[in-house]
Design a protein around this motif. Structure first.
Motif, PDB file in Angstrom:
ATOM      1  N   UNK A 207      26.577 -30.118 -15.434  1.00  0.00           N
ATOM      2  CA  UNK A 207      27.342 -29.402 -14.450  1.00  0.00           C
ATOM      3  C   UNK A 207      27.090 -28.075 -14.338  1.00  0.00           C
ATOM      4  N   UNK A 208      27.036 -27.358 -15.384  1.00  0.00           N
ATOM      5  CA  UNK A 208      26.673 -25.888 -15.490  1.00  0.00           C
ATOM      6  C   UNK A 208      25.275 -25.599 -14.776  1.00  0.00           C
ATOM      7  N   UNK A 209      24.363 -26.487 -15.276  1.00  0.00           N
ATOM      8  CA  UNK A 209      23.048 -26.210 -14.347  1.00  0.00           C
ATOM      9  C   UNK A 209      23.129 -26.556 -12.951  1.00  0.00           C
ATOM     10  N   UNK A 210      23.898 -27.291 -12.641  1.00  0.00           N
ATOM     11  CA  UNK A 210      23.896 -27.728 -11.184  1.00  0.00           C
ATOM     12  C   UNK A 210      24.664 -26.496 -10.421  1.00  0.00           C
ATOM     13  N   UNK A 211      25.776 -25.804 -11.102  1.00  0.00           N
ATOM     14  CA  UNK A 211      26.396 -24.848 -10.268  1.00  0.00           C
ATOM     15  C   UNK A 211      25.914 -23.515 -10.509  1.00  0.00           C
ATOM     16  N   UNK A 212      24.885 -23.085 -11.685  1.00  0.00           N
ATOM     17  CA  UNK A 212      24.585 -22.029 -11.549  1.00  0.00           C
ATOM     18  C   UNK A 212      23.129 -21.821 -10.970  1.00  0.00           C
ATOM     19  N   UNK A 214      21.170 -19.590 -10.710  1.00  0.00           N
ATOM     20  CA  UNK A 214      19.989 -18.724 -11.242  1.00  0.00           C
ATOM     21  C   UNK A 214      19.100 -19.511 -12.544  1.00  0.00           C
ATOM     22  N   UNK A 215      19.810 -20.573 -12.801  1.00  0.00           N
ATOM     23  CA  UNK A 215      19.334 -21.538 -13.925  1.00  0.00           C
ATOM     24  C   UNK A 215      18.191 -22.485 -13.479  1.00  0.00           C
ATOM     25  N   UNK A 264      13.025 -40.624 -36.656  1.00  0.00           N
ATOM     26  CA  UNK A 264      13.924 -40.235 -37.756  1.00  0.00           C
ATOM     27  C   UNK A 264      13.460 -39.308 -38.983  1.00  0.00           C
ATOM     28  N   UNK A 265      12.123 -39.562 -39.078  1.00  0.00           N
ATOM     29  CA  UNK A 265      11.537 -38.846 -40.252  1.00  0.00           C
ATOM     30  C   UNK A 265      11.152 -37.437 -39.863  1.00  0.00           C
ATOM     31  N   UNK A 266      10.900 -37.079 -38.745  1.00  0.00           N
ATOM     32  CA  UNK A 266      10.324 -35.798 -38.396  1.00  0.00           C
ATOM     33  C   UNK A 266      11.328 -35.383 -37.182  1.00  0.00           C
ATOM     34  N   UNK A 267      11.511 -33.967 -37.006  1.00  0.00           N
ATOM     35  CA  UNK A 267      12.094 -33.527 -36.045  1.00  0.00           C
ATOM     36  C   UNK A 267      12.024 -32.017 -35.747  1.00  0.00           C
ATOM     37  N   UNK A 268      12.877 -31.432 -34.753  1.00  0.00           N
ATOM     38  CA  UNK A 268      12.775 -30.225 -34.488  1.00  0.00           C
ATOM     39  C   UNK A 268      13.784 -29.460 -34.391  1.00  0.00           C
ATOM     40  N   UNK A 269      13.776 -27.905 -34.700  1.00  0.00           N
ATOM     41  CA  UNK A 269      15.052 -27.207 -34.677  1.00  0.00           C
ATOM     42  C   UNK A 269      14.952 -26.419 -33.224  1.00  0.00           C
ATOM     43  N   UNK A 270      16.055 -26.676 -32.510  1.00  0.00           N
ATOM     44  CA  UNK A 270      15.932 -26.388 -31.088  1.00  0.00           C
ATOM     45  C   UNK A 270      17.179 -25.492 -30.894  1.00  0.00           C
ATOM     46  N   UNK A 271      16.915 -24.383 -30.169  1.00  0.00           N
ATOM     47  CA  UNK A 271      17.739 -23.572 -29.779  1.00  0.00           C
ATOM     48  C   UNK A 271      18.099 -23.563 -28.098  1.00  0.00           C
ATOM     49  N   UNK A 272      19.385 -23.541 -27.581  1.00  0.00           N
ATOM     50  CA  UNK A 272      19.384 -23.592 -26.190  1.00  0.00           C
ATOM     51  C   UNK A 272      19.733 -22.198 -25.709  1.00  0.00           C
ATOM     52  N   UNK A 273      18.645 -21.558 -25.901  1.00  0.00           N
ATOM     53  CA  UNK A 273      18.511 -19.954 -25.625  1.00  0.00           C
ATOM     54  C   UNK A 273      18.924 -19.951 -24.080  1.00  0.00           C
ATOM     55  N   UNK A 274      18.255 -20.535 -23.048  1.00  0.00           N
ATOM     56  CA  UNK A 274      18.440 -20.238 -21.818  1.00  0.00           C
ATOM     57  C   UNK A 274      20.027 -20.498 -21.380  1.00  0.00           C
ATOM     58  N   UNK A 275      20.860 -21.543 -21.630  1.00  0.00           N
ATOM     59  CA  UNK A 275      22.217 -21.613 -21.404  1.00  0.00           C
ATOM     60  C   UNK A 275      23.091 -20.737 -21.924  1.00  0.00           C
ATOM     61  N   UNK A 276      22.795 -20.360 -23.255  1.00  0.00           N
ATOM     62  CA  UNK A 276      23.430 -19.253 -23.928  1.00  0.00           C
ATOM     63  C   UNK A 276      23.661 -17.892 -23.148  1.00  0.00           C
ATOM     64  N   UNK A 277      22.123 -17.547 -22.810  1.00  0.00           N
ATOM     65  CA  UNK A 277      21.970 -16.306 -22.136  1.00  0.00           C
ATOM     66  C   UNK A 277      22.541 -16.318 -20.728  1.00  0.00           C
TER      67      UNK A 277
END
Length: 303
Positions: A207-212, A214-215, A264-277
């Motif tokens: 919903x945030x992405x819809x209403x903002x 500039x995202x 399950x055995x592999x993964x990614x460390x993800x940060x939500x930088x865009x929505x936080x900014x």
């Protein structure tokens, strides 16, 4: 707003539809089969209907496409074909719909996944990180996003989804099951990253992405505090008062799940930088907060 959801009868789609209705939005769901019994005020259309009569969706202000076969199935050649084709077909259908509408939606949110970054034990990925095709999931997501570029003349969000935690559907019921049975423990090395998001934060973020206005572009739908597989299990054990002691070796997962085990055995460390900014606030920024809420509300939530 008038909002259309493709794939609105799935795990995330149902929760999103409920949330948007509660916020006063008008919701239309595009699905393969219209439910026979539905007590909500949601309007349903089939893919065949919108293909033949795209004008039925004139006036749509936001379109969200969550449709596509789940990766959570054994990756036989037939399953892989279905996974790829379901994503390409629905994205192409959305692009065709947008092109046919005289009044374009203000925004299209197209589902994607964090698999596009590849896997790593040491790197941290943000929306600025490049795509890295190294396996079946990353190749699927790259094709998915490339096809989404066919959606023109609108603000386009590519929603890169992490593990979405809910009470009755999605991955979490299976992830906590060994703990409820008393056999929880790390999987493989336990050092692989698990990037996750609470279901309620997921729908709020959409919903945030819809209403903002500039995202736009790639958006990581993931909580700001990812954990390792071992930390995830320790937190499940602590919240549900179960032991975290029974390690599952990698070879066992590979034997049972085949190629699917790499999720399950592999993964990614993800940060939500865009929505936080852009000022988005997570109601459940830590895993412990998220799991305690899910446990507390397990009986009264339908997803």
């Amino acid at each position: 707003m008038k909002i259309t959801i493709c794939g609105g009868t799935g795990f995330i789609g149902k929760a999103l539809s409920d949330h948007l209705l509660q916020q006063g939005h008008e919701v239309t769901i595009i699905t393969r089969k219209i439910p026979e019994l539905d007590q909500t005020v949601v309007k349903y259309l089939t893919w065949e209907q919108i293909d033949a009569y795209p004008e039925l969706l004139e006036g749509t202000e936001a379109l969200i496409n969550l449709a596509g076969s789940s990766l959570n199935q054994r990756w036989t050649p037939t399953a892989k074909k279905s996974i790829i084709e379901s994503r390409m077909t629905t994205v192409q259908a959305v692009a065709k719909l947008v092109q046919a509408l005289h009044q374009k939606p203000e925004v299209v949110v197209q589902a994607s996944a964090i698999a596009i970054y590849g896997t790593s034990l040491t790197d941290t990925f943000s929306e600025d990180s490049p795509a890295h095709v190294a396996d079946f999931p990353s190749s699927v997501v790259k094709k998915w996003e490339d096809t989404a570029d066919l959606i023109q003349e609108v603000r386009l969000i590519k929603l890169r989804t992490s593990v979405v935690l809910g009470t009755k559907e999605g991955a979490f019921p299976l992830m906590k099951l060994p703990y409820l049975l008393g056999f929880g423990g790390r999987i493989g090395s336990g050092q692989q990253w698990v990037s996750w998001i609470h279901l309620q934060d997921m729908v709020r973020l959409i919903e945030f992405c819809i209403t903002q206005s500039d995202v736009s572009g790639p958006v990581n739908a993931s909580a700001p505090e990812p954990v390792t597989n071992n930390q995830f299990g320790q937190t499940v054990g602590r919240v549900y008062h179960r032991p975290h002691w029974f390690p599952v070796p990698s070879f066992m997962m590979k034997t049972v799940l085949g190629e699917l085990s790499l999720i399950i055995l592999e993964g990614q460390r993800i940060m939500p930088d865009k929505v936080l900014k852009h000022g988005f606030h997570f109601d459940y920024p830590t895993l412990e907060q998220a799991l305690r809420d899910l446990k507390e509300h397990q009986a009264d939530r339908n997803v």
